[in-house]
Scaffold this active site. Structure first.
Site, PDB file in Angstrom:
ATOM      1  N   SER A 182       0.836  -1.209   0.000  1.00  0.00           N
ATOM      2  CA  SER A 182       0.000   0.000   0.000  1.00  0.00           C
ATOM      3  C   SER A 182       0.865   1.252   0.000  1.00  0.00           C
ATOM      4  O   SER A 182       0.451   2.302   0.489  1.00  0.00           O
ATOM      5  CB  SER A 182      -0.934  -0.005   1.218  1.00  0.00           C
ATOM      6  OG  SER A 182      -0.165  -0.067   2.402  1.00  0.00           O
ATOM      7  N   ASN A 222      -3.538  -2.547  12.917  1.00  0.00           N
ATOM      8  CA  ASN A 222      -4.957  -2.249  12.749  1.00  0.00           C
ATOM      9  C   ASN A 222      -5.324  -0.876  13.303  1.00  0.00           C
ATOM     10  O   ASN A 222      -6.077  -0.125  12.674  1.00  0.00           O
ATOM     11  CB  ASN A 222      -5.797  -3.335  13.425  1.00  0.00           C
ATOM     12  CG  ASN A 222      -5.615  -4.693  12.761  1.00  0.00           C
ATOM     13  OD1 ASN A 222      -4.921  -4.800  11.746  1.00  0.00           O
ATOM     14  ND2 ASN A 222      -6.213  -5.722  13.317  1.00  0.00           N
ATOM     15  N   THR A 252     -35.270  29.653 -14.969  1.00  0.00           N
ATOM     16  CA  THR A 252     -35.786  28.380 -14.459  1.00  0.00           C
ATOM     17  C   THR A 252     -35.971  27.516 -15.683  1.00  0.00           C
ATOM     18  O   THR A 252     -36.258  28.032 -16.772  1.00  0.00           O
ATOM     19  CB  THR A 252     -37.133  28.497 -13.722  1.00  0.00           C
ATOM     20  OG1 THR A 252     -38.120  28.961 -14.640  1.00  0.00           O
ATOM     21  CG2 THR A 252     -37.044  29.443 -12.540  1.00  0.00           C
ATOM     22  N   HIS A 253     -35.781  26.213 -15.515  1.00  0.00           N
ATOM     23  CA  HIS A 253     -35.843  25.302 -16.668  1.00  0.00           C
ATOM     24  C   HIS A 253     -34.897  25.775 -17.777  1.00  0.00           C
ATOM     25  O   HIS A 253     -35.149  25.541 -18.947  1.00  0.00           O
ATOM     26  CB  HIS A 253     -37.259  25.198 -17.236  1.00  0.00           C
ATOM     27  CG  HIS A 253     -38.278  24.756 -16.242  1.00  0.00           C
ATOM     28  ND1 HIS A 253     -38.668  23.444 -16.109  1.00  0.00           N
ATOM     29  CD2 HIS A 253     -38.983  25.448 -15.312  1.00  0.00           C
ATOM     30  CE1 HIS A 253     -39.585  23.348 -15.152  1.00  0.00           C
ATOM     31  NE2 HIS A 253     -39.791  24.558 -14.650  1.00  0.00           N
ATOM     32  N   SER A 281      -8.177  25.741 -29.511  1.00  0.00           N
ATOM     33  CA  SER A 281      -8.376  24.510 -30.249  1.00  0.00           C
ATOM     34  C   SER A 281      -7.162  24.229 -31.103  1.00  0.00           C
ATOM     35  O   SER A 281      -6.520  25.145 -31.614  1.00  0.00           O
ATOM     36  CB  SER A 281      -9.613  24.653 -31.138  1.00  0.00           C
ATOM     37  OG  SER A 281      -9.577  23.721 -32.192  1.00  0.00           O
ATOM     38  N   LYS A 340     -11.298  29.462 -31.603  1.00  0.00           N
ATOM     39  CA  LYS A 340     -11.962  28.952 -30.404  1.00  0.00           C
ATOM     40  C   LYS A 340     -11.354  29.474 -29.092  1.00  0.00           C
ATOM     41  O   LYS A 340     -10.152  29.602 -28.963  1.00  0.00           O
ATOM     42  CB  LYS A 340     -11.911  27.420 -30.371  1.00  0.00           C
ATOM     43  CG  LYS A 340     -12.815  26.732 -31.341  1.00  0.00           C
ATOM     44  CD  LYS A 340     -14.286  27.016 -31.152  1.00  0.00           C
ATOM     45  CE  LYS A 340     -14.814  26.551 -29.820  1.00  0.00           C
ATOM     46  NZ  LYS A 340     -14.883  25.096 -29.716  1.00  0.00           N
ATOM     47  N   ASN A 386     -12.235  28.270 -25.265  1.00  0.00           N
ATOM     48  CA  ASN A 386     -13.072  27.306 -24.563  1.00  0.00           C
ATOM     49  C   ASN A 386     -12.971  27.478 -23.050  1.00  0.00           C
ATOM     50  O   ASN A 386     -11.877  27.596 -22.514  1.00  0.00           O
ATOM     51  CB  ASN A 386     -12.653  25.893 -24.943  1.00  0.00           C
ATOM     52  CG  ASN A 386     -12.837  25.635 -26.429  1.00  0.00           C
ATOM     53  OD1 ASN A 386     -13.833  26.036 -27.019  1.00  0.00           O
ATOM     54  ND2 ASN A 386     -11.857  24.981 -27.033  1.00  0.00           N
ATOM     55  N   GLU A 401     -15.401  23.142 -17.598  1.00  0.00           N
ATOM     56  CA  GLU A 401     -15.719  21.808 -18.112  1.00  0.00           C
ATOM     57  C   GLU A 401     -14.993  20.732 -17.318  1.00  0.00           C
ATOM     58  O   GLU A 401     -15.551  19.680 -17.006  1.00  0.00           O
ATOM     59  CB  GLU A 401     -15.338  21.710 -19.589  1.00  0.00           C
ATOM     60  CG  GLU A 401     -16.151  22.620 -20.490  1.00  0.00           C
ATOM     61  CD  GLU A 401     -15.618  22.599 -21.913  1.00  0.00           C
ATOM     62  OE1 GLU A 401     -16.039  21.733 -22.677  1.00  0.00           O
ATOM     63  OE2 GLU A 401     -14.749  23.450 -22.250  1.00  0.00           O
ATOM     64  N   TYR A 406     -10.655  -5.700  11.573  1.00  0.00           N
ATOM     65  CA  TYR A 406      -9.963  -5.267  10.363  1.00  0.00           C
ATOM     66  C   TYR A 406     -10.035  -6.357   9.306  1.00  0.00           C
ATOM     67  O   TYR A 406      -9.814  -7.528   9.581  1.00  0.00           O
ATOM     68  CB  TYR A 406      -8.492  -4.964  10.683  1.00  0.00           C
ATOM     69  CG  TYR A 406      -7.721  -4.462   9.490  1.00  0.00           C
ATOM     70  CD1 TYR A 406      -7.760  -3.125   9.128  1.00  0.00           C
ATOM     71  CD2 TYR A 406      -6.981  -5.336   8.699  1.00  0.00           C
ATOM     72  CE1 TYR A 406      -7.065  -2.660   8.018  1.00  0.00           C
ATOM     73  CE2 TYR A 406      -6.283  -4.884   7.589  1.00  0.00           C
ATOM     74  CZ  TYR A 406      -6.326  -3.542   7.257  1.00  0.00           C
ATOM     75  OH  TYR A 406      -5.652  -3.080   6.154  1.00  0.00           O
ATOM     76  N   GLN A 442      -7.895  -1.588   3.583  1.00  0.00           N
ATOM     77  CA  GLN A 442      -6.744  -0.890   2.984  1.00  0.00           C
ATOM     78  C   GLN A 442      -7.181   0.032   1.845  1.00  0.00           C
ATOM     79  O   GLN A 442      -6.526   1.032   1.559  1.00  0.00           O
ATOM     80  CB  GLN A 442      -5.757  -1.939   2.467  1.00  0.00           C
ATOM     81  CG  GLN A 442      -4.522  -1.371   1.812  1.00  0.00           C
ATOM     82  CD  GLN A 442      -3.511  -2.484   1.495  1.00  0.00           C
ATOM     83  OE1 GLN A 442      -3.179  -3.280   2.355  1.00  0.00           O
ATOM     84  NE2 GLN A 442      -3.047  -2.541   0.266  1.00  0.00           N
TER      85      GLN A 442
END
Lengths: 502, 502, 502, 502
Positions: free
Chosen positions: B23, B111, B156-157, B278, B284, B286, B291, B318, B323
Site C-alpha cells: 500500500s 490495525n 428556471t428550466h 483549439s 476557439k 473554450n 468543463e 480489520y 486498505q
C-alpha cells in the site's frame, strides 16, 4: 510556454491552471499510440497528396526518433505542454522545424486524435484482461478436474444445503467467468473503431482516406459519423461496466475463500505465499489476496458509476469533460487486472481439506432433499407432502439433539410418520457421496456431468483464446506494417510501392 | 525480504503478490503522520512504564532521523516492506537494533496504527478543502458585492424567467457553498477521533494511556470502543459523500459559466488565463476549467459510491479490504481540491457583459409575473385569473410576432381583456430594473436585500474560517508539543518534566 | 398462514417480517411467466414419466384457470403467501388438492424457478426497450433526412465551432443509439438462457429433460451448470448497465434541446404538447420532457451501481439478497422506457428555426478552420502556421469589435500578414453553406455524405428491427405451443402426440 | 383537462406526456404537507393584508375539507392534474370558486411550494429513521449487557484473532450506530429550513412574512436566499448518503449473523420467526432477514449515487429534473427503514450458543498475543522478538498437528526457545477467559470496561432520543397551532387574535 493553439490568446495560463488542465498523467499511457496514430495519419496525408512525400520522410524520421526516445527514456512528456499530442507535435517541430513539423496536424484535430489514442490503448488493455480471465478460468477448470468427485458442502443462504463436488463448485466459477469473456469481446468490438479523420467534429475539406488509417492502425472499421466519432464515450462506460461485472464475479470467489479459510469452516487453506500475517497476533494467517480482490471490486463499481455520470447531460461535440474518460478507463483496467493474476495464483496453489469438506457435506441434514425425493419417486407421495414430512423429521431430530447420523432414530421417526424405509436404503439415501453420484440432470453435480461440463467449458475457452490471439496478431501485424512503411519511406523508397493494396 | 510478522510463515510471497498487496502508493501520503503517531505512542509507553525511558530516547532519536530523512529525501518507502508502518519500524530496527526498535510495537497493532495515520492525514486534507471552499465563497461574495444591482436574467428550466441581479446569482452560490462548510466541519468531527490503543481489535493488557496519545496527536477525543475503532470506516464514506455534494455544487456553477460563455448567450467571458484554444479551430476560446470541474464531479460521485460499496457486508474487525479506504479518500480529496482553487481564480477574473445581461433580463417576457402581480394587488384579481390573462397576452404577442417592448400592442391587448393600464405604469411594470427594485420579500433579489444577505454570509464565513483556523492551530500546537518532548528526551531531560499536565 | 416450506419450523413469522420479506411488489410483474414456466415444467415432468399424465391434466387445468383468473382479476397475489411462486402453487393446491397440486414442485426449487421467471420477463422488457430505441432512431433519421442540408451551428466545448447541417447532428444521435441496440441484443443473449432444472443448486436425481423446457419457453439454450444457473445475476448488472448507457445517450440529446430552446439560442422550439408552463410566470414554456429524461438518467446510473453492489462479495448459491435483482431490473426498465417514447414524440414534432440556425452557424468565426485549410492547400503553408495566422486574425477582429462579416477588414488584416486573398474567394471561404458543401471526407457533414450515412443507418436499423421481431415471434410461437399442449392434454389428448419432435 | 398554468398554451399534452411528467406517485406522500403549507401560506397572506380575511376564511375551510377528505379517502389525487399542488388548488377552486381559490397562489410558486412540501415530509421521515436506529441501538446494548462477560471469538480478516466478549461485540455495533444518529440529526438540520416565500426564484414584490410561515410550519429558520432556496437539493444528496452509510453499518451486522448462523460456525441461531425455509430442501433454516437487509444496502448505495448524479451540472433555478429528488429520497427512506425494525426484532430474539462461542474463542491460537505480551512484560523481550518466537511456536504446533490445548508440547517448545514458563502461568495465559479479564486499556473487551461503555452509550442514546423527541414535539405543536388558527378563523375569530406573538 506558448501554446500551439495560442494565436488568438493574449495571456498565458497560470501554473495552477496548467497543472489543473494537463492530462499528462493519463496520457502517459498512450504515447506509443499517439506516435503510431501520427505515423498512420502522415502516411495517409502523403498517399492522398495532401502533404509532399519529402515532408512525409522528415515527419516519419522524427516520429521514429520520438518512439525510440520514448523507449530509451530520452523523450519524456512535459506537463507544461498540456497533453501527449502537443508533446509529440512539439518534439517534431523542434526537430524538423516549424515548416515541416507544422504540417502533420493537417486534416486532424485533437478531438479525433485523443480518442483515437484512447481506443488504441484501451483495446490492448482489454486483450490483457481477456488473457487474465482466461488464465483464471483455466486454473478453475484444472481445480475442477482434479476434484471432480471430491465431495464438499453446497451452500444456499450461506447455510449447508446439499452435498456437491468441489469440481462442480470450481467449474461454476469457470462457467460464470466465461460470460465475462463474451462481454469483454463485445466491448472490444465497440472500442476498436477508428475515429481518426473526424477532425474537430465535422470532417474536413481535405480529401482524406480514412480506410487507409483504419488499415494501418488495425481498427475493425472507421467510426464513420464524424460528430458521433468525437462525441461518443459509450464504449468507455460499457468497458468500465463490463470490468465491474467481472470484478463482482471475482469478489464472489474471493468471499468464499475468505470464509472457507476460517478455521471453523476449514475446507481450504491458501498457500503461505498468498497469505499475510499480523503485526500483533503471531498466529494469524490471513487470506489477504482474496480480501483485497473483494475490496477492489468497490473501485470497479465506483468507476462504472463515474464513467456514466461523466457523460450524463453533455451536449455532442468534444467537451473538456471528455478528458476524464481515460482517468476512469485506465483506473478500471488497473482495478481488476492485477486481481486476476493474483487470484489465479492463489487458486492454483490452494490446499483442499477433503476430510473437512466431506464432514461438512454431510452436516446440516444436507441429504434431506434426497430423502424427500425418494418418498416421491418410490412411495408416490406428492413432493409437497414429502417435503413436509422430511421437514418435520428434521425438526424432531434437532429437538432430540441428534442428526441423520443417528440412523435408528431417523428410521423410527419416519416409520412413525408412516414411512418404513429399510436401513440400507436409508443409509444410502443419506450418504452425501451416494447422493452426488445419484444426480442425473443436465448440468448437475454428478461427477460424470461435471467432467462433461469441464470439457465443454474448455472448448469455449479455447475458442475465446483463439479469438483474443487473432486480434492481438492483427494489431501486431498492423504495427509492423506501419513500421515497415515508415522505414521504407525514411530509407528512400516511394510510398506507393510500400502501401498495402486497398 | 522476510516480513516482521513472518514468524509463523514458511514461504515468501511472490513478487506479484507483493506488488498487489503493498500500500505504498497510498501510504506515501501519511509517512509524516505515521512517524508522529509512533512518537506519541512511544512517549506514552514510557510515561506508563511499559518501556524504559532509555529505550524511549533511542526510539525517538531514530524516529526523528526518519522524519528528517523523509524531508531530505534520504528516507524513502520501499514497496517490498509492504506499507508505511513496516517501513518506519524497519528503519528504526535497522538503526537502533532489534532489541530497541522491536519495542515500539508493544501495545499497538497495524490495525489501530493504520487508521490513526489515515485520520491524522484526512483531517488536514479536510482543512485544506475548507480553506478552498472559503476562498471560493469569498470570491463569489466579492463578485456579488460588485454587482449587487447589475440586472441579469434569472433562469428556471434554463429558460429566461425573471430579471434578477448578478449579485443575487453570485450570492446564491455562496449561500449553497456555506452549507458545504458545515458538512465538512461535521465530517472533520467524525474524522478527528483517536483509534490508537485499540490494538488488534480488543485493546490490550498493557496499562496504556489513550488520553495522552489523544492529547499529543490533537485528536478531539479517543474513539473509545476498540472493536469499533479498528472496524469503522463510516467517516471515510461520510467524507467522500460530503466532498461529492461539494463537487456537485461546483459543477452547477461550472455548467452556468460554460453556457453563459457561449456567444449566443454571451453574458460572461472567462479570462484568457482560464481558457484554452483549439488545435484545429483558430478562433476557439473554450471555458475548459469549468468543463474540467464539471467532469471531475463524476469522479467524486464514483468515489462516494466506492467508499460505500467497499464496506457493505464486511464483518467487524480489520479486513484487508479496509486498505482500500485511503485509495478512495485521497482520490476524493484530489478530485475536488484543485477545482476549488481554479474555479475561484476563474470567477475572480471573469468579465461580465452588463449590456448583454440587461438585454436578456428583459427578454422572454421576463416581467410577466410583475404584471400578473399588479392585476392582483391593484385590481384585486385572484392570482390564477391574472396569471391566465397574462399568459394569454403573451401567447397573443408571440402570435403577433412581438414582445412587451411593443408597449402599445401590449396595452391594447390588456385593454381588450378588460384591463386598462396607464402607459407609464405599464412601462414601469415591464421594466426589469424596476421589477428588481420593487421586490421586498426576505431573501429576494432586491439590491438592498442582496447587500444584506452578502453581509450575513460574510459573517457566517468568518465564523467558519475562525473554526477552521482554530483546528489547524490545535494540530500545529500538538505537533510542536510532541516535537519538544522528543527533543527534550533526546536531549537528556526526564520525560515527566516534559509531559503536559493531564 | 402456514408456509409451504414450514415443516421444520415451530413458529410463525411476525407481520413485520412477512411484510419485509415478501416480494409480491416485484413478483407481480411476472405472474404470467411463473404460470408459463410451471406449465412447461409440468409437461416435462409428465413427458419424462416423473408425474403421471392424469396428474398433468389436472395441474394444467388449474394453471390455465390461474392464467385466466389473472386476466380477469379473479386471481390476485396475496402478500402473506410471500412470493408469486407460493401464490400460484397455493392456488393449484387449493384447486386440485394437495395430492395433485403438491406434485408440481418435484425436481424444481424456488431458486431455479424465480430466476426463470425473471429471465422470461426481462427478455420481453428488453424487446420493448429495443422497439423504443428503434422508434427514436427512426425519428432522428427522419429529422436528419428532412434537414440534410439545413445549416446549423456545430458546437465543441458548448461554443460555436464549425457550421454543420441539422441532418448531420440528428444522424449523429442515430449513429450513437444504434450501438445501444447492439448492446441490448447482447444483453438479451445473456438473459435468454434457461436455468430451470438447476433445482436448489445441484440439479436433481429425477431424470428431467431441460431441453424440453428450453424449447417450450423459447430460451436460446439451457444455462447448463446448475450452480451457476441459480447463482448468476451478471445478466442483471449487464442489463442495468446497458440501460444506463442508453439513458446517458438520451440525456445528451435532452440537454441540447433544453439549451437550444432557450430564447437566446432559439434554434428549436418544442411543440406545446411537449412543454409545460409555470404556476407563477405566465409567459413560461418549459422543455420539461427533456429535463425529465435528463433527470431520470440519474436513476439509471444509480440502478447500475445498485445491481453491481448487490452481488459484490456474495457466495455462490442462492442468497436472499438475490431477491433484490428484480427490484433493480424492473426499475431500470421503467427508468428509461417511457423516456424513449416521449422524447421520440418530442423530436418528431419539434419546430426548427432555420434562420436562427444559419445565423448562429456563421457566428463565432465558425469558418476559421476553412480559412486556415485554404492557406495550407492553396498557399502551401504548414497547418500550424496557418492556424496561428488565422488565430491572430480573429483576435485582431475581436479587438476591433468586428467579425468575418466585415470582409474588407478581414482581407486587409490577412494582407498585412502577407496573404492576399481575392474578395470573392474569401467570401466563399467564410460562408457557412459553402464550407459545409466543401467537406469531402468519409463521415463528414457534407449533405451528400449525410444522406449516404442516413441510408446506411436505416439499413442497420432494419436489420436490428428484423432481429428484434424474430425474437419476439419465437417467444410468441413457444407460448402458443405450450398453450396448445396444455389445451390438448386438458382436452384428453395423449401428451406424446402433442410434444414437438426433439 | 386544461392546466392551471395553461394561459399561454394552444395545445394539450398527450396522455403519454401526461403520464410521463406527472409526479402523483411520489407526491402522494406529501399531500398532508401540501395542505399544511397552503394553510400557513394563506394565513400569512391574510396577516400581511395581501388577501382579505374573508377570503382566508373560505380558503381555510376548503383546505380543511381537503385534509379531512384525504383521511376519509374522499379526496384522491388525480394524475391528470400533474402534481399534488395542482390537485389541492383545483380542489379549492372547484369548492370555493375561482375567485376565492385563485387567490391562494399569490406570492407563491410551485418552485418553492414543492420543495417546502418535500422538506416537511423528509424531516418526519428522518425522525422515523432516528427512532428506528435508536431502537436497534437499544437492542444491541441490551444484548451487550446480558452478555457482557460471555466469551466469544473476535475476528480480524474473518479469521479467529483474539477472544473477546459478546457484550463487547454487540456494543461495538451500538457505538457505530450512535454516529449514524449524529449524521441523521445533522441532515435534519439541513432539511428543516423554510424555502416558502422564495417564489419562482427571486422572491416577490408582495410584502410577505417568511418568519410567520417558518413558525407555523415548525421550520428551524427560513432558507433565506430565494434562488438558493428553490435550487438547492444538497440536503437530498446528504440525506441519501447518510442513509446509505447507515445501511452499510447494518449490512455488516447482517453479514456476521448470516455467517455465524452457518452450522459450521454455529455461534448464533435466529429465531424461527426471523428465518425462512426452502421450497425444496426440507431441513433448511435461512437467516433471510439479514440477507435482505444486506441486499437492500445496494439500493441505498445506488440511491446515494443517483441523488448526486441528478444534480450534477444543473444550472441554478428550478429544473424539471428536480422533480426526481423525491423519487430518490422516498426510496432511500424505504430502503433502510424497514430493515431497522426487522433487524432489531431479530437481534432481540437471537439465540446465543455460549458453548460454541467459548470453543471458537479458544481456537486458532487466539491467545498468542497474550503469550507474546507476557514475554515482553515479564521477560523484558522486545515485542518484535516475542512476536517472532510465538509465531514460530504456532507454526511448529501446527506442523505437529496440535494446538495450545497441548500444554506440555507448548511448554517444551517454549523452553527449547529459551523461555521456561510455569505450567500454571502458561495455562492461565492461554485461557481465553483469563485473557479477556486481563485487558485493561480504555475501550477494551474487559467485562468491566464493556459495562462502563454500555453505560456511556446509553447516555448518548438518551440524549439523542431526547433531541429527536423535542423535534417531533415542535412539529406537532406547530401543526396544532396552524389547526387552531384555521379553526379559529373558520369559526369567525379575528386572525390577529389567533396569531402567535412574533
Amino acid at each position: 510556454m506558448s501554446k500551439l493553439w495560442g494565436g488568438r490568446f493574449r495571456k498565458e495560463m497560470t501554473s495552477a491552471v496548467e497543472a489543473y488542465s494537463q492530462s499528462i498523467d493519463t496520457d502517459g499511457r498512450m504515447v506509443r499510440e499517439d506516435i503510431w496514430g501520427s505515423q498512420a495519419h502522415a502516411i495517409m496525408l502523403a498517399a492522398q497528396g495532401i502533404i509532399a512525400e519529402d515532408d512525409l520522410r522528415e515527419i516519419l524520421r522524427w516520429l521514429e526518433q520520438a518512439r525510440a526516445g520514448l523507449e530509451s527514456g530520452e523523450f519524456r512528456l512535459k506537463p507544461e505542454l498540456e497533453d501527449v499530442h502537443m508533446n509529440v507535435e512539439t518534439y517534431l517541430i523542434e526537430g524538423a522545424g516549424a515548416d515541416l513539423g507544422g504540417r502533420l496536424h493537417t486534416a486532424r484535430s485533437r478531438n479525433d486524435q485523443a480518442i483515437t489514442d484512447t481506443r488504441l490503448r484501451a483495446r490492448e488493455e482489454i486483450i490483457e484482461i481477456e488473457r487474465g480471465v482466461a488464465a483464471l478460468v483455466r486454473v478453475m477448470l484444472d481445480l475442477a478436474e482434479a476434484n471432480a468427485d471430491v465431495i464438499c458442502p453446497g451452500f444456499t443462504h450461506t447455510q449447508i444445503a446439499q452435498p456437491i463436488t468441489l469440481g462442480f463448485w470450481a467449474s461454476a466459477h469457470a462457467s460464470a467467468l466465461a460470460r465475462d469473456l463474451e462481454r469483454l469481446a463485445a466491448a472490444y468490438g465497440h472500442t476498436n473503431l477508428n475515429p481518426l479523420g473526424a477532425c474537430a467534429l465535422a470532417g474536413t475539406s481535405f480529401p482524406t482516406d480514412r480506410a487507409l488509417t483504419t488499415r494501418l492502425l488495425a481498427f475493425d472499421a472507421p467510426l464513420e459519423h464524424a460528430l458521433d466519432a468525437v462525441s461518443a464515450r459509450d464504449f468507455v462506460a460499457e468497458t468500465c461496466a463490463v470490468l465491474a461485472v467481472l470484478a463482482v464475479n471475482i469478489s464472489r470467489l474471493a468471499e468464499e475463500i475468505v470464509w472457507w479459510s476460517n478455521p471453523a469452516i476449514g475446507t481450504v487453506e491458501v498457500d503461505d505465499a498468498y497469505a499475510t500475517g499480523s503485526s500483533i497476533m503471531p498466529q494469524k494467517k490471513n487470506p489477504c489476496m482474496s480480501e483485497l480482490a473483494r475490496g477492489r471490486t468497490a473501485r470497479s463499481i465506483g468507476l462504472a458509476a463515474q464513467a456514466l455520470a461523466l457523460m450524463k447531460g453533455l451536449p455532442l461535440g468534444y467537451n473538456r469533460d471528455h478528458q476524464e474518460d481515460r482517468q476512469a478507463l485506465w483506473a478500471a483496467f488497473d482495478a481488476v487486472g492485477p486481481s486476476l493474476e493474483v487470484i489465479a495464483g492463489q487458486m492454483a496453489t490452494i490446499k483442499v481439506n477433503r476430510q473437512r469438506m466431506a464432514e461438512l457435506a454431510g452436516a446440516g441434514f444436507s441429504t434431506a432433499t434426497e430423502l424427500a425425493n425418494y418418498l416421491v419417486s418410490d412411495r408416490g407421495l406428492p413432493f409437497r407432502e414429502s417435503h413436509h414430512i422430511v421437514g418435520d423429521l428434521v425438526a424432531k431430530l434437532i429437538e432430540a439433539g441428534t442428526t441423520f447420523a443417528d440412523l435408528e432414530t431417523t428410521r423410527r421417526l419416519l416409520a412413525d410418520a408412516g414411512h418404513d424405509i429399510a436401513a440400507d436404503t436409508l443409509r444410502s439415501l443419506l450418504d452425501p457421496a451416494h447422493a452426488v453420484s445419484n444426480y442425473r440432470s443436465l448440468g448437475s453435480t454428478a461427477p460424470a456431468e461435471v467432467t462433461r461440463m469441464i470439457g465443454a467449458l474448455r472448448s469455449r475457452l479455447d475458442a475465446a483464446d483463439a479469438d483474443t490471439t487473432a486480434r492481438a496478431q492483427q494489431i501486431e501485424a498492423a504495427r509492423k506494417l506501419t513500421a515497415e512503411i515508415a522505414a521504407g519511406v525514411t530509407g528512400g523508397k516511394a510510398l506507393r510501392e510500400l502501401l498495402p493494396a486497398s
